[in-house]
Motif scaffolding. Structure first.
Motif, short mmCIF file in Angstrom:
data_model
loop_
_atom_site.label_atom_id
_atom_site.label_comp_id
_atom_site.label_asym_id
_atom_site.label_seq_id
_atom_site.Cartn_x
_atom_site.Cartn_y
_atom_site.Cartn_z
N PHE A 134 0.84 -1.20 0.00
CA PHE A 134 0.00 0.00 0.00
C PHE A 134 0.87 1.25 0.00
O PHE A 134 0.62 2.21 -0.74
N PHE A 135 1.92 1.26 0.82
CA PHE A 135 2.83 2.41 0.85
C PHE A 135 3.52 2.61 -0.50
O PHE A 135 3.66 3.74 -0.98
N GLU A 136 3.95 1.51 -1.10
CA GLU A 136 4.63 1.60 -2.40
C GLU A 136 3.74 2.28 -3.44
O GLU A 136 4.17 3.20 -4.15
N TYR A 137 2.50 1.82 -3.52
CA TYR A 137 1.58 2.40 -4.51
C TYR A 137 1.13 3.81 -4.11
O TYR A 137 0.85 4.65 -4.97
N SER A 138 1.09 4.08 -2.80
CA SER A 138 0.75 5.43 -2.35
C SER A 138 1.80 6.44 -2.79
O SER A 138 1.48 7.53 -3.29
N ILE A 139 3.08 6.08 -2.61
CA ILE A 139 4.16 6.98 -3.02
C ILE A 139 4.06 7.27 -4.51
O ILE A 139 4.10 8.42 -4.95
N ASN A 140 3.91 6.22 -5.31
CA ASN A 140 3.81 6.39 -6.75
C ASN A 140 2.59 7.23 -7.15
O ASN A 140 2.68 8.10 -8.02
N THR A 141 1.46 6.96 -6.51
CA THR A 141 0.24 7.70 -6.83
C THR A 141 0.37 9.18 -6.50
O THR A 141 -0.04 10.05 -7.29
N ILE A 142 0.97 9.49 -5.35
CA ILE A 142 1.17 10.88 -4.96
C ILE A 142 2.09 11.58 -5.96
O ILE A 142 1.82 12.71 -6.41
N LEU A 143 3.18 10.93 -6.34
CA LEU A 143 4.12 11.53 -7.30
C LEU A 143 3.45 11.81 -8.63
O LEU A 143 3.70 12.84 -9.26
N PHE A 144 2.57 10.89 -9.06
CA PHE A 144 1.88 11.10 -10.33
C PHE A 144 0.79 12.17 -10.22
O PHE A 144 0.76 13.12 -11.01
N GLN A 145 -0.09 12.00 -9.25
CA GLN A 145 -1.22 12.92 -9.13
C GLN A 145 -0.79 14.36 -8.86
O GLN A 145 -1.45 15.30 -9.30
N ARG A 146 0.31 14.52 -8.17
CA ARG A 146 0.76 15.87 -7.83
C ARG A 146 1.77 16.42 -8.84
O ARG A 146 2.29 17.51 -8.69
#
Length: 226
Positions: A26-38
């Motif tokens: 979950f943390f791994e995908y959270s980091i990636n999602t934040i980097l993309f979305q932001r």
């Protein structure tokens, strides 16, 4: 029919290992999602992948992938040992050095008295005052589908956050901070860090998810536009 205590301990250990893997992923995908979305990195630097029944985007940049992989690998070991209390993703302006956004994920180990840890860890790490706290009681058993639904809801919130978060101007970078117990074995290349709090920032509490062993709460704080 009696159940052997050793067998029960082995079952619990397997459950904790599985739960730790779920949280680390979950943390791994959270980091990636934040980097993309932001928009920390260009959209073309991300590759689509199916996860949690959603179309996720993960970085295809070799340096970013290696950085995240190193964090998650160590994080998973600490999770199994029950040594993690928080993970933070901080977005910083390259021009000014100001902290613009701070995504905080608080981890509770359920059903066990624990310490609200001092920290020492991560490509940057943070310090918290040790305090004895009582962890919540274990969650009722959940199916994989129920856990996935809770995780889906968090990622949908992260995606929707672009509607209220200020646009990130200029070039930005990011750091990951991990709060872990003071007695944790820390890779030599990892150093101490301050909390990188956002001064006078707004805070928004997002959803949480839980397994039978862990609960993860999510919050984002951000600097108001001038």
């Amino acid at each position: 029919m009696a159940v052997d205590k050793k067998e029960k301990a082995q079952v619990h250990k397997l459950a904790l290992r599985g739960s730790s893997k779920t949280v680390a992923e979950f943390f791994e995908y959270s980091i990636n999602t934040i980097l993309f979305q932001r928009g920390v990195y260009p959209a073309e630097d991300f590759t689509p992948i199916k996860k949690y029944g959603l179309n996720m985007l993960v970085s295809s940049d070799d340096q970013v992938k290696a950085y995240i992989k190193k964090i998650i690998s160590q994080l998973n070991k600490w999770m199994i040992g029950g040594k993690i209390s928080r993970l933070v993703v901080v977005i910083t302006s390259k021009e000014t050095g100001e902290y613009i956004e701070r995504w905080q994920f608080d981890v509770q180990l359920l059903g066990k008295s624990s310490k609200n840890r001092s920290s020492k860890k991560a490509p940057d790490k943070e310090n918290a005052t040790p305090q004895e706290t009582a962890s919540p009681e274990p969650e009722p058993e959940k199916t994989e589908a129920q856990i996935q639904e809770e995780i889906q809801a968090i990622f949908r919130q992260i995606t929707a956050s672009v509607t209220f978060l200020p646009v990130l101007d200029g070039n930005c970078t990011f750091n990951v901070l991990v709060y872990a117990d003071a007695d944790s074995d820390v890779p030599i290349e990892w150093g101490d860090s301050d909390a990188k709090e956002i001064k006078d920032g707004e805070k928004v509490q997002l959803r949480s998810f839980s397994t039978s062993n862990h609960k993860v709460d999510t919050m984002v704080s951000y600097r108001l536009a001038d």
